[in-house]
Structures are given as C-alpha cells and as structure tokens.
Design a protein around this motif. Structure first.
Motif, mmCIF file in Angstrom:
data_model
loop_
_atom_site.group_PDB
_atom_site.id
_atom_site.type_symbol
_atom_site.label_atom_id
_atom_site.label_comp_id
_atom_site.label_asym_id
_atom_site.label_seq_id
_atom_site.Cartn_x
_atom_site.Cartn_y
_atom_site.Cartn_z
ATOM 1 N N LEU A 198 0.815 -1.211 0.000
ATOM 2 C CA LEU A 198 0.000 0.000 0.000
ATOM 3 C C LEU A 198 0.853 1.268 0.000
ATOM 4 N N LEU A 199 2.113 1.167 0.408
ATOM 5 C CA LEU A 199 2.993 2.336 0.385
ATOM 6 C C LEU A 199 3.382 2.720 -1.038
ATOM 7 N N HIS A 200 2.958 1.909 -2.013
ATOM 8 C CA HIS A 200 3.166 2.242 -3.421
ATOM 9 C C HIS A 200 1.922 2.915 -4.004
ATOM 10 N N SER A 201 0.978 3.217 -3.163
ATOM 11 C CA SER A 201 -0.257 3.882 -3.580
ATOM 12 C C SER A 201 -0.382 5.227 -2.868
ATOM 13 N N ALA A 202 -0.900 6.216 -3.578
ATOM 14 C CA ALA A 202 -1.128 7.529 -2.960
ATOM 15 C C ALA A 202 -2.077 7.435 -1.770
ATOM 16 N N THR A 203 -2.920 6.417 -1.750
ATOM 17 C CA THR A 203 -3.868 6.267 -0.649
ATOM 18 C C THR A 203 -3.175 5.988 0.682
ATOM 19 N N SER A 204 -1.899 5.606 0.639
ATOM 20 C CA SER A 204 -1.190 5.316 1.890
ATOM 21 C C SER A 204 -1.116 6.530 2.798
ATOM 22 N N VAL A 205 -1.086 7.734 2.221
ATOM 23 C CA VAL A 205 -1.068 8.945 3.048
ATOM 24 C C VAL A 205 -2.349 9.023 3.879
ATOM 25 N N ALA A 206 -3.484 8.736 3.228
ATOM 26 C CA ALA A 206 -4.765 8.765 3.936
ATOM 27 C C ALA A 206 -4.832 7.676 5.000
ATOM 28 N N THR A 216 -9.668 1.985 15.377
ATOM 29 C CA THR A 216 -10.698 0.955 15.447
ATOM 30 C C THR A 216 -11.700 1.072 14.308
ATOM 31 N N ALA A 217 -12.168 2.291 14.049
ATOM 32 C CA ALA A 217 -13.173 2.490 13.000
ATOM 33 C C ALA A 217 -12.611 2.108 11.635
ATOM 34 N N LEU A 218 -11.354 2.450 11.376
ATOM 35 C CA LEU A 218 -10.767 2.102 10.084
ATOM 36 C C LEU A 218 -10.651 0.592 9.925
ATOM 37 N N ARG A 219 -10.243 -0.090 10.969
ATOM 38 C CA ARG A 219 -10.117 -1.556 10.870
ATOM 39 C C ARG A 219 -11.487 -2.190 10.611
ATOM 40 N N GLU A 220 -12.533 -1.659 11.212
ATOM 41 C CA GLU A 220 -13.877 -2.186 10.979
ATOM 42 C C GLU A 220 -14.294 -1.990 9.524
ATOM 43 N N GLU A 221 -14.069 -0.779 8.992
ATOM 44 C CA GLU A 221 -14.432 -0.518 7.599
ATOM 45 C C GLU A 221 -13.545 -1.305 6.643
ATOM 46 N N TRP A 222 -12.296 -1.498 7.031
ATOM 47 C CA TRP A 222 -11.352 -2.264 6.208
ATOM 48 C C TRP A 222 -11.825 -3.716 6.075
ATOM 49 N N ASP A 223 -12.225 -4.290 7.187
ATOM 50 C CA ASP A 223 -12.725 -5.670 7.166
ATOM 51 C C ASP A 223 -14.025 -5.764 6.372
ATOM 52 N N ALA A 224 -14.883 -4.764 6.541
ATOM 53 C CA ALA A 224 -16.157 -4.780 5.815
ATOM 54 C C ALA A 224 -15.939 -4.709 4.308
ATOM 55 N N ALA A 225 -14.885 -3.994 3.889
ATOM 56 C CA ALA A 225 -14.574 -3.878 2.463
ATOM 57 C C ALA A 225 -13.771 -5.071 1.960
ATOM 58 N N GLU A 226 -13.405 -5.992 2.858
ATOM 59 C CA GLU A 226 -12.630 -7.190 2.527
ATOM 60 C C GLU A 226 -11.291 -6.845 1.879
ATOM 61 N N LEU A 227 -10.635 -5.801 2.419
ATOM 62 C CA LEU A 227 -9.300 -5.432 1.958
ATOM 63 C C LEU A 227 -8.266 -6.237 2.744
ATOM 64 N N PRO A 228 -7.106 -6.529 2.164
ATOM 65 C CA PRO A 228 -6.094 -7.369 2.834
ATOM 66 C C PRO A 228 -5.623 -6.757 4.160
ATOM 67 N N PRO A 229 -5.693 -7.471 5.258
ATOM 68 C CA PRO A 229 -5.220 -6.952 6.549
ATOM 69 C C PRO A 229 -3.753 -6.525 6.515
ATOM 70 N N ALA A 230 -2.943 -7.191 5.705
ATOM 71 C CA ALA A 230 -1.518 -6.860 5.631
ATOM 72 C C ALA A 230 -1.296 -5.444 5.129
ATOM 73 N N TRP A 231 -2.231 -4.924 4.334
ATOM 74 C CA TRP A 231 -2.080 -3.566 3.821
ATOM 75 C C TRP A 231 -2.240 -2.520 4.920
ATOM 76 N N LEU A 232 -2.854 -2.892 6.022
ATOM 77 C CA LEU A 232 -2.895 -2.004 7.187
ATOM 78 C C LEU A 232 -1.694 -2.244 8.093
ATOM 79 N N ASP A 233 -1.360 -3.498 8.311
ATOM 80 C CA ASP A 233 -0.285 -3.832 9.242
ATOM 81 C C ASP A 233 1.071 -3.339 8.737
ATOM 82 N N GLY A 234 1.312 -3.445 7.423
ATOM 83 C CA GLY A 234 2.594 -3.034 6.868
ATOM 84 C C GLY A 234 2.885 -1.552 7.074
ATOM 85 N N PRO A 235 2.003 -0.651 6.643
ATOM 86 C CA PRO A 235 2.253 0.774 6.864
ATOM 87 C C PRO A 235 2.405 1.138 8.341
ATOM 88 N N MET A 236 1.642 0.478 9.222
ATOM 89 C CA MET A 236 1.764 0.778 10.647
ATOM 90 C C MET A 236 3.125 0.345 11.170
#
Length: 243
Positions: A198-206, A216-236
């Motif tokens: 995700l750090l190769h995407s402009a969305t990583s800034v957001a 917490t709210a982002l993780r909930e929406e992330w799961d609801a959208a079925e996006l890869p959990p690793a894309w959150l864990d890596g930037p963090m």
C-alpha cells in the motif's frame, strides 16, 4: 455617485446564477450528477465566504488614520460585527451542504461515501504523496476501495474538511513520512514485499493519517470492504520503525 456604489461588484445575481447553471451543465456532460455538482459548488461558495471572513477580520483590526478613541472603538466594533455575521453565514452554508438533516449523533450511522467525496479525497492525497516519493509501478490500484474505507470512518463534515486535515498531517510529520517512503516506498529494498504494497499507492497517506488516530473504526471498515489486513499492518509497522 456614492462611494459605496462606485465600489459595488459588477457581478449581479442573474449573472452569478447563470454561471452556476453553466457549470452544472458542463459537469453534467462530464458525468457528474446534478446533486454532486451542486454540492461541490456549494462547498466552494462556503469556502469563499470563510476566506472573505478571514480577510475582513485581518483588515478590520487595522483602524485607518488617527481619529481618536471613539472612532477607533466604533470601527473595531463594526468590523467585528460584520466578520461575525459573515462567519455565521459561511457556517450555515457549510452546514446546509454537508449536514442538511442536522448534525449526526455519535451513535448515528454515517451515510454512505459518495462518488464525489472519493474524488475529492483522491485529488487531495495524490499531490501529497508525490511530494514524498515517485509514482510506483507496483501501485495495487485499489484507490477507490481504500478511500471509501477511509472516508466511511468520518462524518460528512469531516469528509468535506479532509483535504485540510491531510495537509496538516503531512506538514506535522514531514520528516517522518520522508524517511518512511525512502525506506519502504518505491525504490526501497522492501519494494517487492507484499506487506508494504500500500505504500506504493497515494492512498497510503490517507491510511497513515487514520492509523495515527484511534484506528478501530478504520479496521472495521477495512474488514467490511474485505481489503487485505496486511495492507494495514505493513504501513503501521513502517510508521513505527521510522518514528
């Protein structure tokens, strides 16, 4: 002719309305719905009022000439009254645009993210991202899905002001973001590691802006959208590593 009439703006209400109708028609031809286009125009109008209020506030604090205390006091009181009322008009215009049904309570469901809100966020994150790194061939190209998850954590008013919030975040953490993209972004030794995709995407800034707040709210929406959990864990992980 009175001085006030000499300085009156030349644009009359009919011409302004015609300009708005023209813009609505042009945006409609580009595929923007009338409601979305009207919302964008209303935001620009509210912003113009807010800018005028700020400018008048600065000008109103400078009393012309040296005409004594009563004149100075009257000038400042009058300037304050005008800027206060203009600020109230700007606030009402913004509220009418983003909170037409009244402000939501904390427990109320946030409305679905609209197409124009995604486009506004995209327009905000892309130039910020490019101040830290170059465009990447490894961009996972999930811009809309990621931004919808990010924006779904916010109220309509927060979405309307998100570009400013992103700019503030980037300014406050510039050195840290620069290190992060050098070490984990395009061209770095970790470039091919999927955890940091995700750090190769402009969305990583957001995403980083949301992760540095309660996430917490982002993780909930992330799961609801079925996006890869690793894309959150890596930037963090990267954010913590360069801190």
């Amino acid at each position: 002719m009175h001085a006030a009439e000499e300085n009156r703006p030349e644009l009359d209400p009919v011409s302004v309305l015609n300009a708005k109708r023209t813009l609505l028609q042009l945006l409609g031809r580009a595929g923007i719905s009338a409601d979305d286009a009207a919302g964008l125009i209303a935001l620009v109008e509210a912003g113009a009022l807010a800018d005028a209020c700020e400018e008048l506030g600065a000008l109103g604090g400078s009393v012309p000439g040296d005409k004594g205390e009563p004149y100075e006091s009257g000038w400042l009181d009058g300037a304050r009254t005008v800027t206060d009322e203009l600020g109230a008009i700007a606030e009402r215009a913004l509220r009418h645009t983003v909170d037409p049904d009244g402000p939501s309570t904390a427990s109320a469901p946030r409305p679905p993210v609209g197409r124009v809100e995604v486009e506004q966020a995209k327009a905000a994150v892309t130039p910020l991202y490019l101040t830290f790194t170059a465009a990447s061939d490894l961009d996972p190209e999930v811009t809309e899905e990621v931004l919808r998850a990010v924006l779904a954590t916010m109220t309509p008013r927060q979405r309307a002001r998100y570009a400013g919030r992103l700019a503030d975040f980037a300014a406050a953490h510039r050195a840290r973001l620069e290190r992060l993209y050098v070490e984990y972004g395009p061209g770095s030794p970790t470039a091919i590691h999927s955890r940091y995709s995700l750090l190769h995407s402009a969305t990583s800034v957001a995403v980083l802006e949301r992760l540095t707040a309660p996430a917490t709210a982002l993780r909930e929406e992330w799961d609801a959208a079925e996006l890869p959990p690793a894309w959150l864990d890596g930037p963090m992980r990267a954010w913590d590593a360069v801190g």
